[in-house]
Design a protein around this motif. Structure first.
Motif, short mmCIF file in Angstrom:
data_model
loop_
_atom_site.label_atom_id
_atom_site.label_comp_id
_atom_site.label_asym_id
_atom_site.label_seq_id
_atom_site.Cartn_x
_atom_site.Cartn_y
_atom_site.Cartn_z
N ILE A 31 0.81 -1.22 0.00
CA ILE A 31 0.00 0.00 0.00
C ILE A 31 0.84 1.28 0.00
O ILE A 31 0.29 2.38 -0.01
N ILE A 54 -8.42 3.04 3.17
CA ILE A 54 -8.95 2.55 1.89
C ILE A 54 -7.94 1.60 1.25
O ILE A 54 -8.30 0.54 0.76
N LYS A 55 -6.68 1.96 1.28
CA LYS A 55 -5.63 1.11 0.70
C LYS A 55 -5.51 -0.22 1.45
O LYS A 55 -5.33 -1.27 0.84
N ASP A 58 -8.49 -2.35 0.49
CA ASP A 58 -8.31 -2.86 -0.88
C ASP A 58 -7.30 -4.00 -0.92
O ASP A 58 -7.53 -5.02 -1.55
N ALA A 59 -6.18 -3.82 -0.23
CA ALA A 59 -5.14 -4.86 -0.21
C ALA A 59 -5.65 -6.15 0.43
O ALA A 59 -5.29 -7.25 0.01
N GLU A 61 -8.70 -7.06 0.42
CA GLU A 61 -9.87 -7.47 -0.36
C GLU A 61 -11.14 -7.51 0.48
O GLU A 61 -11.92 -8.47 0.46
N GLU A 63 -14.18 -4.55 2.46
CA GLU A 63 -14.70 -3.19 2.48
C GLU A 63 -14.18 -2.49 3.73
O GLU A 63 -13.94 -3.13 4.76
#
Length: 115
Positions: A31, A54-55, A58-59, A61, A63
Motif C-alpha cells: 500500500i 482505503i488502501k 483494498d489490499a 480485499e 470493504e
C-alpha cells in the motif's frame, strides 16, 4: 463504542484479515507506507489516514467498514425475512449514498488542490 474500543477493533481486524496473506512489511509495501506505520496502527499508537484505510481494505480485499466490525459481532447470522430484507436494503442504500457523498467531497477537495 468508545474511541479506544474502535481503535482496538481496527487493530484486531487488520491483524485478522492480513493473517496468512501478508506480514506487516508486505502489507506496508503493497500500500506504499512504512512497516512502522502498519505496526503503529496495529499497536493502537496511530490512527490511519482515510486514504490509508482505503488502501488497507483494498489490499485485504474487504470493504473499509469491515475493519470496524467488532469480532464478537462479525459472525452474527440474521434471519432472512421480508422485513429484514427491507431493512438491509434501506441500510445498504444509505451507506451507498453516504459513501458517494464522501467520495464526491474528497474528489472536490482534490480537484481544488490541483487547480
Amino acid at each position: 463504542m468508545t474511541e479506544q474500543q474502535l481503535h482496538e477493533t481496527l487493530s484486531q481486524n487488520i491483524k485478522k484479515y492480513r493473517k496468512g496473506k501478508y506480514t506487516q512489511e508486505q502489507l506496508a509495501e503493497k500500500i506504499g507506507v512504512s512497516s512502522q506505520n502498519i505496526n503503529d496502527i496495529e499497536g493502537k499508537r496511530r490512527w490511519p489516514r482515510e486514504s490509508t484505510l482505503i488502501k488497507i481494505a483494498d489490499a485485504l480485499e474487504i470493504e473499509v467498514y469491515q475493519l470496524f466490525i467488532p469480532n464478537d459481532l462479525s459472525d452474527i447470522q440474521i434471519e432472512t425475512t421480508d422485513e429484514n430484507e427491507k431493512i438491509r436494503t434501506t441500510i445498504q442504500q444509505r451507506l451507498v449514498s453516504d459513501f458517494r457523498k464522501s467520495m464526491n467531497n474528497m474528489l472536490d477537495k482534490w480537484s481544488k488542490k490541483d487547480l
